[in-house]
Design an enzyme around this catalytic site. Structure first.
Site: not given
Length: 426
Positions: A157, A370
């Site tokens: 993170h 995508d």
């Protein structure tokens, strides 16, 4: 049925172009430091096949790392001051190609129980927290027999928040689809100086990451129906000055239902703190492509009692959440210091069973990924941190007709009662 996930040996995916200059050492920001060496995983379920998904994503990832050089680097800890930097060494990220022995529909990844299988669909760091020498990102592509695939992403993170990882995945998808470069130029903490993270937010995040021990809460997959969300929004009308958001409505429902279930276990006049993560990009003027951490942790202060959350009108619960959100810009303008006196009692006040931590994945950008076959049917995670009652709200999910929430915020014996309370909103 038994599902066998076969994994190839991990390899390092490096930027496609070599650096001609020595590695830059980028000092991390105050937003990054509290989250350093904590890991998180996201799972992106694609139910439409593409040609050779693992190879396609691996090639595009290499090109994307040309633009996201921080992610291809390594953490460096200063010898003298212990300060954290990320060295843009170009060493790369770890990548694993895998196959599953069944079709996606056979394992019901769209419905519980799925938690046990998720561990096989991502690469994990070998220890409880990330080590200095570890790659900052681990990626696994698992292809199912039907051609569908799941992308598992695990990251340190310190290098990025959820919005940052979503920006990376968007870029990988665009490059896989033939773009010459990402449509949103990436920006890091080296490119833009942000104001400091407010002290209370930093203290809470450091406590969550470093000081609490995991607890065994039930794993719940919940959907808050859109009909319930719309009804709450309609009831509020213009009372908030701006329309009620999906996050506010969903969080209010989770908070009230959960408080009703746990109240018999606690004094009803004990505080019921709500802590939530909020994207601070707008508040601090971060650029559109900023992918380093830019999240603050907000506390509703003073916290209401459990009784007030349980017995209050749902509109009043939403108003508490909205009021706390509206205070965020002031904390970055040097105001709101009244929160600082809470620091000495952070652990006592905010991390009991009556508290609730919420983070929202709505509009982070994961829903736009995508690779050539369309956007994900579902995005999932291991809700966390497991060390306090927590849920991840508003995860992208196609065609469900509501807001998906994954949670670990209840003891096993409270799960059924919670679902009964939730049903009252439908």
């Amino acid at each position: 049925m038994r599902v066998i996930v076969s994994k190839c040996s991990p390899l390092l995916v490096r930027p496609s172009t070599e650096q001609s200059t020595p590695a830059d050492h980028i000092k991390v920001s105050s937003f990054d430091k509290p989250l350093a060496f904590s890991s998180f995983s996201s799972f992106h379920v694609f139910d439409r096949a593409i040609h050779e998904p693992a190879e396609t994503i691996k090639r595009a990832l290499s090109r994307a790392l040309d633009h996201f050089r921080l992610i291809a680097g390594r953490v460096v800890v200063g010898d003298d001051d212990g300060d954290l930097c990320i060295a843009c060494t170009g060493e790369g990220v770890e990548f694993v190609a895998a196959t599953a022995s069944c079709a996606l529909v056979d394992v019901k990844l769209f419905d519980p129980p799925f938690a046990a299988l998720l561990k096989d669909l991502a690469v994990e760091y070998p220890e409880a927290s990330c080590r200095v020498a570890d790659p900052l990102l681990l990626m696994q592509v698992t292809e199912f027999s039907c051609g569908a695939f799941v992308l598992g992403v695990t990251w340190n993170h310190v290098v990025a928040d959820g919005t940052g990882i979503a920006l990376l995945l968007r870029a990988v998808g665009e490059l896989a689809r033939g773009f010459d470069q990402p449509s949103v130029p990436p920006v890091t903490c080296a490119d833009q100086l942000l104001p400091d993270l407010p002290p209370l937010a930093a203290a809470i995040e450091q406590t969550i990451v470093g000081q609490l021990k995991p607890k065994d809460y039930a794993y719940l997959d919940i959907t808050v129906p859109m009909s319930a969300i719309d009804r709450i929004k309609a009831e509020l009308g213009n009372e908030l000055g701006a329309p009620c958001t999906v996050f506010e409505a969903v969080t209010a429902v989770m908070w009230q239902c959960r408080s009703r279930v746990i109240m018999p276990d606690d004094d009803p006049d004990n505080p019921a703190p709500l802590v939530f993560a909020a994207d601070a990009r707008r508040a601090v003027g971060a650029a559109e492509g900023y992918y380093s951490n830019c999240v603050t942790t907000q506390v509703i202060a003073p916290p209401p009692t459990i009784r007030e959350v349980v017995e209050g009108d749902i509109k009043d619960v939403v108003k508490l959440i909205r009021s706390s959100k509206e205070q965020i810009p002031a904390t970055f303008a040097g105001e709101g210091e009244e929160g600082v006196p809470l620091l000495p009692c952070v652990e006592d006040t905010l991390f009991g069973y009556s508290a609730l931590f919420v983070t929202s994945w709505r509009n982070l950008g994961f829903e736009a990924t995508d690779f050539g076959g369309g956007t994900p049917a579902r995005v999932m995670c291991h809700p966390g941190p497991e060390s306090l009652p927590a849920c991840v709200a508003c995860l992208p999910r196609r065609g469900k007709g509501g807001a998906n929430v994954l949670s670990r915020f209840l003891k096993e014996e409270h799960g059924g009662a919670f679902l009964a309370e939730l049903a009252k909103f439908t």
